[in-house]
Structures are given as C-alpha cells and as structure tokens.
Motif scaffolding. Structure first.
Motif, PDB file in Angstrom:
ATOM      1  N   LEU A 580       0.844  -1.207   0.000  1.00 34.56           N
ATOM      2  CA  LEU A 580       0.000   0.000   0.000  1.00 34.56           C
ATOM      3  C   LEU A 580       0.876   1.252   0.000  1.00 34.56           C
ATOM      4  CD1 LEU A 580      -2.847  -1.038   2.476  1.00 34.56           C
ATOM      5  CD2 LEU A 580      -2.956  -0.876  -0.022  1.00 34.56           C
ATOM      6  N   SER A 581       2.001   1.161  -0.738  1.00 35.87           N
ATOM      7  CA  SER A 581       2.913   2.296  -0.878  1.00 35.87           C
ATOM      8  C   SER A 581       2.912   2.772  -2.324  1.00 35.87           C
ATOM      9  CB  SER A 581       4.335   1.904  -0.464  1.00 35.87           C
ATOM     10  OG  SER A 581       4.375   1.475   0.873  1.00 35.87           O
ATOM     11  N   VAL A 582       3.298   4.024  -2.507  1.00 33.05           N
ATOM     12  CA  VAL A 582       3.369   4.592  -3.842  1.00 33.05           C
ATOM     13  C   VAL A 582       4.544   5.568  -3.921  1.00 33.05           C
ATOM     14  CG1 VAL A 582       1.760   6.484  -3.312  1.00 33.05           C
ATOM     15  CG2 VAL A 582       2.074   5.774  -5.691  1.00 33.05           C
ATOM     16  N   VAL A 583       5.193   5.593  -5.079  1.00 34.96           N
ATOM     17  CA  VAL A 583       6.249   6.571  -5.358  1.00 34.96           C
ATOM     18  C   VAL A 583       5.735   7.459  -6.487  1.00 34.96           C
ATOM     19  CG1 VAL A 583       8.627   6.927  -6.125  1.00 34.96           C
ATOM     20  CG2 VAL A 583       8.061   4.953  -4.680  1.00 34.96           C
ATOM     21  N   ILE A 584       5.688   8.766  -6.262  1.00 39.90           N
ATOM     22  CA  ILE A 584       5.155   9.694  -7.269  1.00 39.90           C
ATOM     23  C   ILE A 584       6.280  10.544  -7.845  1.00 39.90           C
ATOM     24  CG2 ILE A 584       2.892   9.771  -6.156  1.00 39.90           C
ATOM     25  CD1 ILE A 584       3.654  12.519  -5.020  1.00 39.90           C
ATOM     26  N   ASN A 585       5.992  11.213  -8.954  1.00 42.33           N
ATOM     27  CA  ASN A 585       6.989  12.114  -9.524  1.00 42.33           C
ATOM     28  C   ASN A 585       6.709  13.557  -9.112  1.00 42.33           C
ATOM     29  OD1 ASN A 585       4.791  12.729 -11.147  1.00 42.33           O
ATOM     30  ND2 ASN A 585       5.926  12.640 -13.069  1.00 42.33           N
ATOM     31  N   GLU A 586       7.646  14.449  -9.463  1.00 42.14           N
ATOM     32  CA  GLU A 586       7.511  15.871  -9.100  1.00 42.14           C
ATOM     33  C   GLU A 586       6.210  16.457  -9.642  1.00 42.14           C
ATOM     34  OE1 GLU A 586      11.488  18.261  -9.344  1.00 42.14           O
ATOM     35  OE2 GLU A 586      11.546  16.712 -10.897  1.00 42.14           O
ATOM     36  N   ALA A 587       5.877  16.092 -10.901  1.00 44.94           N
ATOM     37  CA  ALA A 587       4.685  16.666 -11.535  1.00 44.94           C
ATOM     38  C   ALA A 587       3.425  16.336 -10.735  1.00 44.94           C
ATOM     39  CB  ALA A 587       4.554  16.154 -12.972  1.00 44.94           C
ATOM     40  N   ALA A 588       3.344  15.111 -10.187  1.00 46.90           N
ATOM     41  CA  ALA A 588       2.172  14.725  -9.395  1.00 46.90           C
ATOM     42  C   ALA A 588       2.116  15.525  -8.100  1.00 46.90           C
ATOM     43  CB  ALA A 588       2.212  13.227  -9.096  1.00 46.90           C
ATOM     44  N   ALA A 589       3.265  15.647  -7.417  1.00 48.45           N
ATOM     45  CA  ALA A 589       3.296  16.406  -6.156  1.00 48.45           C
ATOM     46  C   ALA A 589       2.933  17.868  -6.389  1.00 48.45           C
ATOM     47  CB  ALA A 589       4.688  16.301  -5.530  1.00 48.45           C
ATOM     48  N   LYS A 590       3.422  18.411  -7.497  1.00 47.16           N
ATOM     49  CA  LYS A 590       3.151  19.820  -7.810  1.00 47.16           C
ATOM     50  C   LYS A 590       1.674  20.037  -8.131  1.00 47.16           C
ATOM     51  CE  LYS A 590       4.687  23.569 -10.843  1.00 47.16           C
ATOM     52  NZ  LYS A 590       5.572  23.935 -11.975  1.00 47.16           N
ATOM     53  N   GLN A 591       1.084  19.103  -8.913  1.00 49.55           N
ATOM     54  CA  GLN A 591      -0.317  19.276  -9.280  1.00 49.55           C
ATOM     55  C   GLN A 591      -1.230  19.165  -8.069  1.00 49.55           C
ATOM     56  OE1 GLN A 591      -1.581  17.662 -13.062  1.00 49.55           O
ATOM     57  NE2 GLN A 591      -3.517  16.983 -12.197  1.00 49.55           N
ATOM     58  N   ILE A 592      -0.903  18.254  -7.153  1.00 53.72           N
ATOM     59  CA  ILE A 592      -1.712  18.121  -5.936  1.00 53.72           C
ATOM     60  C   ILE A 592      -1.510  19.334  -5.029  1.00 53.72           C
ATOM     61  CG2 ILE A 592      -2.056  16.749  -3.834  1.00 53.72           C
ATOM     62  CD1 ILE A 592      -1.226  14.287  -5.510  1.00 53.72           C
ATOM     63  N   GLY A 593      -0.271  19.862  -5.055  1.00 48.00           N
ATOM     64  CA  GLY A 593       0.040  21.003  -4.201  1.00 48.00           C
ATOM     65  C   GLY A 593       0.795  20.629  -2.947  1.00 48.00           C
ATOM     66  N   TRP A 594       1.410  19.430  -2.940  1.00 52.40           N
ATOM     67  CA  TRP A 594       2.159  18.970  -1.776  1.00 52.40           C
ATOM     68  C   TRP A 594       3.572  19.541  -1.794  1.00 52.40           C
ATOM     69  CZ3 TRP A 594       0.520  13.225  -2.600  1.00 52.40           C
ATOM     70  CH2 TRP A 594      -0.713  12.993  -1.956  1.00 52.40           C
ATOM     71  N   GLU A 595       3.967  20.222  -0.736  1.00 55.28           N
ATOM     72  CA  GLU A 595       5.351  20.680  -0.607  1.00 55.28           C
ATOM     73  C   GLU A 595       6.202  19.599   0.054  1.00 55.28           C
ATOM     74  OE1 GLU A 595       5.642  24.444   1.297  1.00 55.28           O
ATOM     75  OE2 GLU A 595       4.365  25.479  -0.178  1.00 55.28           O
ATOM     76  N   SER A 596       5.598  18.835   0.954  1.00 57.38           N
ATOM     77  CA  SER A 596       6.293  17.721   1.617  1.00 57.38           C
ATOM     78  C   SER A 596       5.430  16.471   1.462  1.00 57.38           C
ATOM     79  CB  SER A 596       6.529  18.032   3.093  1.00 57.38           C
ATOM     80  OG  SER A 596       7.302  19.204   3.246  1.00 57.38           O
ATOM     81  N   PRO A 597       5.556  15.772   0.327  1.00 58.01           N
ATOM     82  CA  PRO A 597       4.632  14.659   0.024  1.00 58.01           C
ATOM     83  C   PRO A 597       4.818  13.414   0.875  1.00 58.01           C
ATOM     84  CG  PRO A 597       5.748  15.507  -1.942  1.00 58.01           C
ATOM     85  CD  PRO A 597       6.472  16.051  -0.768  1.00 58.01           C
ATOM     86  N   ILE A 598       6.034  13.202   1.397  1.00 57.23           N
ATOM     87  CA  ILE A 598       6.308  11.944   2.095  1.00 57.23           C
ATOM     88  C   ILE A 598       5.335  11.766   3.264  1.00 57.23           C
ATOM     89  CG2 ILE A 598       8.037  10.583   3.329  1.00 57.23           C
ATOM     90  CD1 ILE A 598       8.630  11.081   0.357  1.00 57.23           C
ATOM     91  N   GLY A 599       4.680  10.603   3.289  1.00 59.91           N
ATOM     92  CA  GLY A 599       3.708  10.288   4.321  1.00 59.91           C
ATOM     93  C   GLY A 599       2.287  10.659   3.954  1.00 59.91           C
ATOM     94  N   SER A 600       2.110  11.430   2.874  1.00 58.10           N
ATOM     95  CA  SER A 600       0.756  11.790   2.438  1.00 58.10           C
ATOM     96  C   SER A 600       0.080  10.577   1.807  1.00 58.10           C
ATOM     97  CB  SER A 600       0.810  12.942   1.438  1.00 58.10           C
ATOM     98  OG  SER A 600       1.379  14.090   2.022  1.00 58.10           O
ATOM     99  N   MET A 601      -1.242  10.649   1.668  1.00 57.67           N
ATOM    100  CA  MET A 601      -2.015   9.513   1.178  1.00 57.67           C
ATOM    101  C   MET A 601      -2.798   9.880  -0.077  1.00 57.67           C
ATOM    102  SD  MET A 601      -1.310   7.290   3.632  1.00 57.67           S
ATOM    103  CE  MET A 601      -2.537   5.969   3.510  1.00 57.67           C
ATOM    104  N   ILE A 602      -2.941   8.912  -0.956  1.00 58.84           N
ATOM    105  CA  ILE A 602      -3.866   9.033  -2.079  1.00 58.84           C
ATOM    106  C   ILE A 602      -4.774   7.808  -2.076  1.00 58.84           C
ATOM    107  CG2 ILE A 602      -2.341  10.427  -3.549  1.00 58.84           C
ATOM    108  CD1 ILE A 602      -1.771   7.904  -5.175  1.00 58.84           C
TER     109      ILE A 602
END
Length: 824
Positions: A580-602
């Motif tokens: 239940l883990s995921v690795v995202i790219n910069e574009a995904a973090a930027k579009q969601i608006g996450w500055e610190s994505p680690i530990g966030s959930m989708i």
C-alpha cells in the motif's frame, strides 16, 4: 506556323546548348520534386476514403478532465457505442476495437509447428467488417466474425503460417491457453492500404475476458468506438453539433451508475470542475486532423506537414521557372537583333510572342518527359525516405496525370510569358541602333530581383532544415531522466506466469547482467492511467481535486535499474510491506500542491477503496518522446495487486561487453522456462529512436528538397555568371592586358551577385525565424533557435554561390586576352 515556331525553338536550343541544359535539367528536377510531393500528398489525403460510406462514419472521442489534468483521446468506455445507438435514431450502428497486446499464434500441421508472437491482433465486434469495409479476399464480411472461435487474417499472415495452402477453415491456436480459432476470412494486406488503423489479425471481442468484464464501465478507456450515421442524418450538415449537444445529458443518465460504483458520484465529479465529454470525429479526418487526440492504434500525421510540402513544391517549381526567365532575359542582347529584323520584315508582336511561348513549351515538354523518367528512377528511394510504398503506376491514376499536364502547361506559361512580352517589347529602330543590345538597366534589375527571390527561398530552407536537425538532435541527446545505455527490454514476460520472478532472479545472478526488473509497463510502450483522490485538504478546507496518474506496477529493482533519481524518501524495498505504498513524480506532487509529500495519502476510488502512502518522490522523467509533456506519474508495488494490465516486461541492465553472447544465454534460459512462446527483446535506445521515426522521415525529406532547391538556384546562378562573363569578354581582355590579376577579374564578375545573396540573407532570416518558431511550438521540450544558425546558413549559401560563380569566373579570367579582344 506552329511547325515553323517549333523548328526555330529546336535550333535555338541546339545553338545555346549550355542554357538549354540548365533550363531543361532545372525544370525537370523541379517537376520531379513536385510530382513526388503530389504523390505523397495524394496518398495522405486518401486515408480512410476507400471505406464504403466513409462520409457517414465517425470515431467517438473522449475529452476528460480530472483535477488539473486534461486529456483528449480516441478511446471510449465499452458501453458508449451501444448507448449512442439506443438513444439517438440518427446513429444507425456502431462497432468497437480493442488491442490486447502481443500474444502467441500457433499453427500445427502434423509434427510441424509454426509459432510466432503477433503484435497486430485486434479484438473487434462481430459487425466490424460491415461498418468498416476493409477489403476481404476470402470470406463473407456479414458472417466471418459471428462465431467466437473465428479469426480473420491478412494475406501476409496466411502466407506466414500456411504458405501456398488455402487457409480457409484451417485452425490457428491463440494465446497462452492456445484457444483454437477457425480461419473464416482473409483480408488484403495492410501495407499499401491508406487506412488510419492497420492490423494483421481480427478476433471476436467475446474471447477477451477483460473487455467482457468492463462492459459496465464508463471509466475504462481502452476501446476505439466507431459509429455510422443513418443516410438521412448524414445529409444534415448540423447533425454532429445537434448530437454532441445531447451527449452530456446521456452521460448523466447512463454513466452515473458506473461512477457511483467506483465511489465517485458523477454530479460531484462535475461540480469539482471535472469533465467527461464525448465527441464525434469524421473518419476521414482521423489521419490528418487529430492534433492532440491521443491514440496508440492510429497512424496519424499532421495536415500542417502537407501544407509545408505543398509550399516547398510551389517554391521549387517557381525557382526552376525563374531560371528560365533569368536566362531568357539575360540573352535579350543576343535575341534583340533577331527581333528587330523580324519586326522590320513585317512580323507582328503577337507572332513573336507565340514564338517565345513555343520555345517555353518545347523546354517544358522535354523537361516533363525527363521528369517522368526521373520519378520512375528515384521513386524507390523516395518510398524509403518517406516510409511510403507508392507504385510508379500511381502517376497515371487518380488525376495525377492531369495534374502533371496542368503543371507542365502552368510551368511553360510561368516561365515563358514574361520573357515573351519583355523581348518583344523592344522597338526595332532602337534595336538596330544597338541601344537595347547594350543597355540592360530594367532587365538587370528584374534578374537581380529574381536571384534575390531564389536565394531567399534557398536560405529559408537551409535555416529551416538546420533547425529541424538541431531539434531532433536535442530530442535524442537530452537527459530524459534515466539511463538508456545497455538496457534490454524483454517482452511478453507475463507468459512466464508464476515463474516470472524465478526467471528474473536467474538472470540477475548472471555475471554479465547488473540488474533485472519486472514492470507492467515500459518507457515508450504505454502506461496505465486512472484517477485518484489525494487525502488532503485545501487551504479553504475543501478536499483536494482528483488527479489522473499514469503508472507502472514495479518491483524493488525498477528504480536502480533505470537509475531514476529519488528527490525525497525511498523506493520499494523487500524489507518492508509496500503493498500500500506509492512513489510519485515531481509533476504529481506539484499538481496536488504537496510541498512535503512523504507520508501523504492518495485513495483509489475503485476496487476496495485502497489508500496508498507516498514513500518517495522521483525527479521528473519522460515516459514518451519530447513531443509529450511530463505528466503526473506513479509507481505502485507489484505486491499491491492494485490493478492488472495483463502485460509485463523484464528490463535488463547489461555490463558493457559481448552483448550477443549475453542475449544468447538469456534466450536459452527463456526457452527452459517458456518453450512455447518465442523470445523477443529490444534495446531501450532503439525504442526511443523509433518514437521519432516520423520526425526523422520528415527531416530527411526536407533535407533532400532543400538540397534540390539550392541546386536549382545554383544552376540559374551558373547560367547568369556565364552570360555575364560572355557580355564582358572584351572588358576582361582589356583589363588583363592592362595588368589586372585573376582575383580582380573574379571579383569584378562576382561582386554584384555577392551583394544579391547578402540581400537574400537579410530577407530570409526573419521569415525563417518566425515560421520555425511556430513549428517548434509542437514540441513540449524544444530548443531556443541559436543566433548563429542564421549566420551559418548565410555562410553556407554564400559559399555555395561563390563556388558556383568561381568556377565560371576563373575560367573567364584565365581566358587568352588576345582571343577576347578579337570577339565581336
């Protein structure tokens, strides 16, 4: 009278052999280019027009938006076609296509087996050949796909498996489970067929469980749907606008249940600023007018490319005609006495005009005959460059012969009218006094203007070609965000079943292989797309917008094998439970608006509503060519089983060395694990090169036509410098007697032409810069046009012009001055 004009034209051509050769060869090369471009354009414009009732058939496209991500694709949900037919009487029927991917096809004849991996297999509805009338050589289009155990193949596949034996009613075994399929039809080969969708094998869609399972889904976008309008509806020019206006209400009524099923209320989906719109696109527009409409199964070009080649054809034929005009007006001094005497003897101006037009037609007829011969000779090379398979007989089909005839007449008039009216405008009294023979003000101005035009076009094409090649080089050399060297991609590894991981481990244990990884997708080969809900709040307290993610299922070796750069966090690791883990790219973090994505959930709103924890952020990398923007992307662990594409790849990172021997070892191991599936692989850098094949073909064609443009311009320049040297024969002789050097004589002859080429550069540079900037807009990642490309192009044009002029000028400068002074 015409016979007399023709005799004079032939005598003049023989008398002035040099100019005649330049005129005929220049026009012939120009006509050859135009005919080849016309064949190319005609073939492109003919795509999908061979289908019966082609003007009534439309592809259903979808324009979707989820969060900030928007797409436009030539795919639809499985129920779209049936729903459209049931709800709109204007739509008569529908048919669908689904591409399941590479699979095995086998033929058994006693102890003999023929087994191949087949890539061009399509699952289709039973009425497919009724709606889209691909030409059948054998079988009945009404019934050949009715039974689930039927298969329709092309002539090429029939020959591949059955040789000279009639394939009808023979049995082929398809897929890993070797399902028996009876051959019920044979199609014409697709290679020469102007169809936007080409294939080798058609199998009824009922054989594919995934399609049958998703028959309810309005979010599974893996089918191409075509609809056919009723005759009466097709006659209404506003019918498409009328139908598309009703599609939103239809989707609200029919798609809402499917969205609810995946935990996404349709009304809420739309209220969040998303959209899910269907559109109809004419079948005959798909090949050339698809723009940003994504489709992995269609052969697409851009109508703008045809406009570009059309303009090039016009330029080339005009340049060839300009040569004729320049040389004809340059010889006005020689022809002026002839004109004067004929006028004194009673010739009317109209008769003289007919004489000069006859000469132009004579040159054009000779050039046209030579051009047809050249087309026959170079057509195989042109086919190789353009990726076409145009037969020579096509110049006598579809109005091309009429085009050639009109082209020849047009070229004759374009080349002959101005010289005819210019030369016959001389007054006989002035001619016989020698005034027109010596004064060349007006004619010289026009000739210089035409030379400026020729070299302006030539320099524009030199600049354009240089920029095209710079962009292609940039695309091939740019850091895409991952290693490309020594990576081998093994296909069809899903056929290994439960042994896939054991096979991977065995390969990784080989000393020649640095690492091996399993993934559900691979670069340039497509990815799985779906939408997810970030479990985070916006500053205003509202839930964040949905996001569409392209993704692969991968193991723990994927990131290190491709040497992807992790900006934060970690990749997958067997020491942890990453299901239940995921690795995202910069574009995904930027579009969601996450500055610190680690530990966030989708959260995935379908399936079991799983939520995935972000454990790493990858530096952006390109999944496809540089013509595509980097999209939000994610890696999910193979252990999560979050989805199943039914496709798998193993990618090997090889040590530099004897690659052939390594691959033989890998193939031997493959046969031990899966003897019933042929071993197939590709190098990743070759796959990337293939992504630019269309651009490379366009660039090669553009380069060839640029070379021919320069050649034609230089032929005209050679004729003019020769004529100038002939005019100045006595002057050159006197200057040499008075002590002028060869370099001074060359400078005398060439200086005016150098000024003309410099003026052409000043005109060409801004024009080329403007249009090439617009061309580069089609690339998501592109070069900035360097300033030096304009100077370099000018230097190239000047060098070519000087070499052309220099040969003739040096010859004139080295002539014996005694002979020059005897010249009358």
């Amino acid at each position: 009278m015409f016979k007399n004009h023709l005799k004079i034209a032939i005598r003049n051509a023989i008398r002035h052999k040099g100019n005649s050769i330049i005129n005929i060869l220049g026009l012939a090369i120009g006509l050859t280019c135009v005919i080849l471009i016309a064949l190319f354009v005609k073939d492109e414009l003919s795509y999908d027009r061979f289908f019966k009732d082609a003007d009534q058939i439309y592809r259903v496209n979808i324009n979707g938006k989820m969060g900030d991500g928007e797409f436009y694709a030539g795919y639809t949900p499985p129920p779209a076609g049936k729903t459209l037919v049931d709800n709109f009487p204007e739509i008569e029927s529908y048919t669908r296509m689904y591409r399941p991917g590479v699979d095995v096809l086998e033929y058994r004849n006693g102890s003999e087996k023929r087994v191949f991996n087949e890539n061009e297999v399509y699952a289709v509805d039973s009425n497919f050949l009724n709606v889209l009338s691909y030409p059948l050589k054998k079988g009945d289009p009404e019934t050949c796909l009715e039974e689930p155990n039927s298969v329709v193949i092309t002539e090429n596949i029939a020959n591949k498996y059955f040789g000279d034996v009639d394939p009808m009613d023979k049995t082929l075994f398809y897929g890993s489970d070797r399902k028996p399929l009876k051959v019920t039809g044979v199609l014409q080969d697709m290679a020469d067929l102007p169809a936007s969708v080409k294939f080798d094998i058609l199998v009824p869609v009922a054989n594919f469980e995934q399609v049958v399972y998703f028959d309810w889904s309005w979010v599974w976008l893996n089918m191409a749907t075509y609809v056919k309008l009723a005759d009466k509806a097709a006659a209404d020019p506003d019918v498409i606008t009328h139908l598309e206006a009703q599609f939103p209400a239809m989707l609200r009524a029919h798609a809402a249940g499917a969205f609810e099923r995946i935990g996404q209320p349709y009304d809420e989906f739309l209220e969040n600023g998303n959209k899910w719109d269907l559109h109809l696109q004419a079948l005959t527009d798909i090949h050339l007018r698809s723009g940003e409409i994504a489709s992995a199964i269609t052969e697409q070009n851009d109508i703008k490319n045809l406009y570009i080649f059309g303009i090039i054809a016009l330029f080339i034929i005009v340049l060839a005609c300009v040569n004729f005009i320049n040389l004809a007006t340059a010889q006005s001094a020689k022809r002026s006495k002839e004109i004067g005497i004929r006028k004194v003897l009673g010739s009317f101006r109209a008769q003289l005009i007919r004489q000069f037009l006859t000469e132009a037609f004579f040159y054009t007829i000779a050039s046209t005959v030579l051009a047809v011969i050249l087309v026959w000779a170079v057509l195989p090379l042109f086919n190789q460059l353009s990726g076409k398979n145009l037969p020579f007989r096509s110049i006598f089909e579809g109005g091309i012969w009429l085009f050639i005839l009109c082209l020849a007449i047009g070229a004759a008039l374009l080349a002959g009218l101005y010289p005819a009216f210019y030369l016959t405008s001389f007054k006989p009294a002035n001619i016989l006094k020698g005034q027109n023979a010596t004064s060349d003000g007006k004619g010289g101005f026009i000739r210089n203007g035409l030379v400026v035009f020729q070299f302006t076009i030539a320099i524009i094409m030199i600049i354009a070609t240089s920029i095209v090649y710079l962009q292609l080089r940039y695309a091939q050399q740019r850091d895409l965000g991952y290693d490309q060297e020594n990576l081998v991609v093994l296909r069809n590894t899903e056929k290994l079943g439960d042994s896939e991981e054991s096979f991977r481990q065995e390969l990784q244990s080989l000393s020649e292989i640095k690492s091996a990884t399993i993934s559900s997708g691979m670069l340039t080969k497509g990815s799985f797309g779906d939408f997810y809900v970030p479990e985070t709040l916006e500053p205003d307290g509202n839930i964040a917008k949905d996001i569409t993610l392209q993704s692969y299922l991968v193991d723990d070796q994927f990131i290190p094998t491709l040497n992807l750069e992790l900006l934060e966090g970690r990749g997958f690791d067997n020491r942890f439970n990453d299901s239940l883990s995921v690795v995202i790219n910069e574009a995904a973090a930027k579009q969601i608006g996450w500055e610190s994505p680690i530990g966030s959930m989708i959260r995935y709103p379908g399936g079991d509503m799983e939520s995935y924890k972000v454990i790493g952020v990858l530096k952006d990398f390109n999944l496809e060519s540089l013509q595509s923007h980097i999209e939000p992307f994610a890696l999910f662990s193979n252990s999560s089983k979050s989805y199943d594409t039914g496709v798998s790849y193993i990618t090997l990172k090889l040590k530099a060395g004897n690659t052939k021997e390594i691959l033989k070892t890998v193939e031997h191991s493959w046969r031990n694990y899966q003897p019933n599936v042929p071993f197939e692989y590709s190098f990743l850098d070759d796959d990337l090169d293939a992504a630019y094949i269309s651009d490379k073909r366009q660039a090669r064609l553009f380069g060839v036509f640029t070379f021919l443009t320069i050649f034609i311009a230089c032929m005209g320049l050679l004729g003019l410098i020769a004529f100038t040297a002939q005019q100045k024969t006595k002057e050159i002789g006197i200057r040499k007697v008075l002590g002028a050097s060869v370099s001074e004589i060359v400078r005398l002859l060439a200086l005016d032409f150098v000024k003309v080429v410099l003026l052409a550069l000043l005109i060409a540079a801004p024009i080329a810069g403007y249009f090439m900037n617009r061309w580069l807009q089609d690339f998501a990642y592109r070069i900035d046009i360097p300033w030096w490309i304009f100077g370099l192009s000018g230097v190239v044009a000047m060098t070519i012009a000087l070499l052309t002029m220099g040969v003739q000028a040096v010859k004139a400068a080295n002539a014996n001055p005694v002979k020059s002074l005897r010249t009358e």
